[in-house]
Design an enzyme around this catalytic site. Structure first.
Site, PDB file in Angstrom:
ATOM      1  CD  GLU A 124      -2.817  -1.282   2.341  1.00 60.37           C
ATOM      2  OE1 GLU A 124      -3.970  -0.819   2.376  1.00 60.37           O
ATOM      3  OE2 GLU A 124      -2.273  -1.865   3.307  1.00 60.37           O
ATOM      4  CD  GLU A 157      -3.643  -6.273   3.986  1.00 59.15           C
ATOM      5  OE1 GLU A 157      -2.861  -5.322   4.160  1.00 59.15           O
ATOM      6  OE2 GLU A 157      -3.731  -6.891   2.898  1.00 59.15           O
TER       7      GLU A 157
END
Length: 236
Positions: free
Chosen positions: A111, A131
């Site tokens: 990210e 995730e």
């Protein structure tokens, strides 16, 4: 020292420095990144920013789950996100940013790279958002930055499979701009940085602002923004 910040020849190098844990991002690293952004924004000598990871194995393997996944550190991590929008601040940094990616770039590491303007990957790079496999969702903007970068289909593939992809596939997706040999990553990043430094600085800032700020506007409003920015450059 969880992060090393060096300025040289108008380039700011922000190096995640926890190689023994694959440069996992803990609260101390977040604090150090915040202070580095303070320095970047305040220093007129800095014109291009490079984010990278120390050691041979990773850009960053993401959030340090030993801190972020347990109480009371979970509470502290949540408070840190609420009080300091670190990822939003990187996304809106005025100066051009480059992610120099090698090894693992997972979770928050991926990210962070997505928040940069340019991403150059070494051939050994492995990028992904794991995730969902861990029972939660990305919290550093990945569900939004990834589809805006690679498109909905490829983003869904990465998010829902939770599997990392190799550098060649990342290039095919448009997730990275270049893939280079491991031993030429620094040279490739430097070449891009020098190309950016050769451009009129204020024009670079204006072009970046027009693109990023204009993306959330209706077309006619975005064109007016572009015209205002162009007018300021001409007056200058």
């Amino acid at each position: 020292m969880t992060l090393v910040y060096v300025v040289r020849d108008h380039l700011a190098f922000v190096t995640l420095n926890r190689p023994k844990v694959l440069n996992a991002i803990n609260l101390a690293t977040r604090d150090a990144l915040w202070l580095a952004l303070d320095a970047i924004e305040a220093d007129d000598e800095v014109r291009v920013v490079v984010f990278r990871g120390s050691g041979e194995r990773a850009f960053s393997a993401g959030a340090d789950l030993t801190e972020f996944g347990t109480a009371p550190s979970y509470t502290e991590a949540r408070r840190a996100r609420l009080e300091r929008d670190l990822w939003g601040r990187i996304a809106h940094l005025e100066k051009p940013t480059i992610a120099a990616i090698h090894g693992y770039a997972l979770g928050a590491g991926c990210e962070l790279a997505l928040l940069c303007d340019f991403r150059i990957a070494a051939e050994d790079a492995r990028m992904g958002l794991p995730e969902t496999h861990l029972g939660y969702v990305p919290t550093a903007g990945g569900t939004q930055t990834l589809p805006r970068t690679v498109g909905r289909g490829s983003a869904l593939d990465m998010l829902m499979s939770a599997e990392p992809i190799e550098a060649a596939r990342a290039l095919d997706y448009g997730l990275v701009h270049q893939v280079v040999a491991v031993d030429t990553l620094d040279a490739a990043v430097k070449a891009l940085a020098l190309q950016l430094l050769a451009q009129p600085f204020e024009a670079l800032l204006a072009a970046k602002r027009a693109l990023i700020d204009g993306a959330g506007l209706p077309l006619d409003a975005a064109i007016r923004l572009e015209a205002r920015l162009r007018s300021r450059l001409i007056k200058a």
